[in-house]
Design a protein around this motif. Structure first.
Motif, PDB file in Angstrom:
ATOM      1  N   UNK A  25     -23.105 -53.192 -59.533  1.00  0.00           N
ATOM      2  CA  UNK A  25     -21.468 -53.271 -59.436  1.00  0.00           C
ATOM      3  C   UNK A  25     -20.945 -51.836 -60.408  1.00  0.00           C
ATOM      4  N   UNK A  26     -20.403 -51.348 -59.485  1.00  0.00           N
ATOM      5  CA  UNK A  26     -19.964 -49.974 -60.111  1.00  0.00           C
ATOM      6  C   UNK A  26     -18.555 -50.159 -60.418  1.00  0.00           C
ATOM      7  N   UNK A  27     -18.113 -49.275 -61.373  1.00  0.00           N
ATOM      8  CA  UNK A  27     -17.420 -49.516 -62.153  1.00  0.00           C
ATOM      9  C   UNK A  27     -15.728 -48.637 -61.821  1.00  0.00           C
ATOM     10  N   UNK A  28     -14.888 -49.352 -61.115  1.00  0.00           N
ATOM     11  CA  UNK A  28     -13.546 -48.092 -60.274  1.00  0.00           C
ATOM     12  C   UNK A  28     -13.044 -47.323 -61.658  1.00  0.00           C
ATOM     13  N   UNK A  29     -13.224 -45.908 -61.612  1.00  0.00           N
ATOM     14  CA  UNK A  29     -13.000 -45.451 -62.554  1.00  0.00           C
ATOM     15  C   UNK A  29     -11.199 -44.895 -63.125  1.00  0.00           C
ATOM     16  N   UNK A  30     -10.407 -45.548 -61.881  1.00  0.00           N
ATOM     17  CA  UNK A  30      -8.730 -45.005 -62.716  1.00  0.00           C
ATOM     18  C   UNK A  30      -8.542 -47.240 -62.456  1.00  0.00           C
TER      19      UNK A  30
ATOM     20  N   UNK B 170     -14.759 -54.290 -61.642  1.00  0.00           N
ATOM     21  CA  UNK B 170     -16.202 -53.894 -61.109  1.00  0.00           C
ATOM     22  C   UNK B 170     -16.486 -53.975 -59.204  1.00  0.00           C
ATOM     23  N   UNK B 171     -17.161 -53.475 -58.212  1.00  0.00           N
ATOM     24  CA  UNK B 171     -17.183 -53.145 -56.918  1.00  0.00           C
ATOM     25  C   UNK B 171     -18.873 -53.231 -57.027  1.00  0.00           C
ATOM     26  N   UNK B 172     -19.409 -53.642 -55.731  1.00  0.00           N
ATOM     27  CA  UNK B 172     -20.726 -53.907 -55.435  1.00  0.00           C
ATOM     28  C   UNK B 172     -20.924 -52.810 -54.580  1.00  0.00           C
ATOM     29  N   UNK B 173     -21.767 -52.007 -55.436  1.00  0.00           N
ATOM     30  CA  UNK B 173     -22.144 -50.730 -53.817  1.00  0.00           C
ATOM     31  C   UNK B 173     -23.889 -50.550 -54.582  1.00  0.00           C
TER      32      UNK B 173
ATOM     33  N   UNK C  44     -24.566 -45.465 -55.625  1.00  0.00           N
ATOM     34  CA  UNK C  44     -24.338 -45.524 -56.874  1.00  0.00           C
ATOM     35  C   UNK C  44     -25.211 -44.624 -58.133  1.00  0.00           C
ATOM     36  N   UNK C  45     -23.987 -44.402 -58.585  1.00  0.00           N
ATOM     37  CA  UNK C  45     -23.764 -43.243 -59.731  1.00  0.00           C
ATOM     38  C   UNK C  45     -22.071 -43.653 -60.176  1.00  0.00           C
TER      39      UNK C  45
END
Length: 102
Positions: A35-40, A44-47, A52-53
């Motif tokens: 799960x990646x966190x949107x920087x803006x 969270x959303x799946x990747x 994955x970064x």
């Protein structure tokens, strides 16, 4: 562009990343592994492994509390069934409070 998800609501099975080519958006849809966190927006959303970064959380860590809740619920149901079978309310209350940590 990614679409944020509600972790509690599910939707963790495929990657939410994608690419725009010649004005057409193509979703990745590979199997999600993190799960990646949107920087803006800090949502969270799946990747998938390829996407994955950045700031991420392994899916195992996200899903583990839900798995534990399901396991606890199964144990409570088993304790309830045992109480119905034996009529031993004291034992049911003891088992329930032990499972719930209260």
């Amino acid at each position: 562009m990614t679409e944020p998800i509600d972790i509690a609501g599910g939707g963790l099975d495929s990657c939410s990343e994608g690419v725009t080519r010649q004005g057409m958006y193509e979703p990745c849809e590979a199997t999600a592994v993190a799960v990646r966190l949107d920087p803006e927006e800090h949502t969270p959303y799946p990747v998938c492994a390829r996407h994955a970064r950045g700031e991420m959380v392994p899916l195992h860590d996200v899903l583990q509390p839900a798995v534990q809740d399901v396991d606890t619920l199964r144990k409570l149901r088993a304790a309830h069934a045992e109480w119905q079978r034996t009529g031993d309310l004291y034992e049911f209350v003891r088992a329930s409070t032990t499972l719930l940590g209260t």
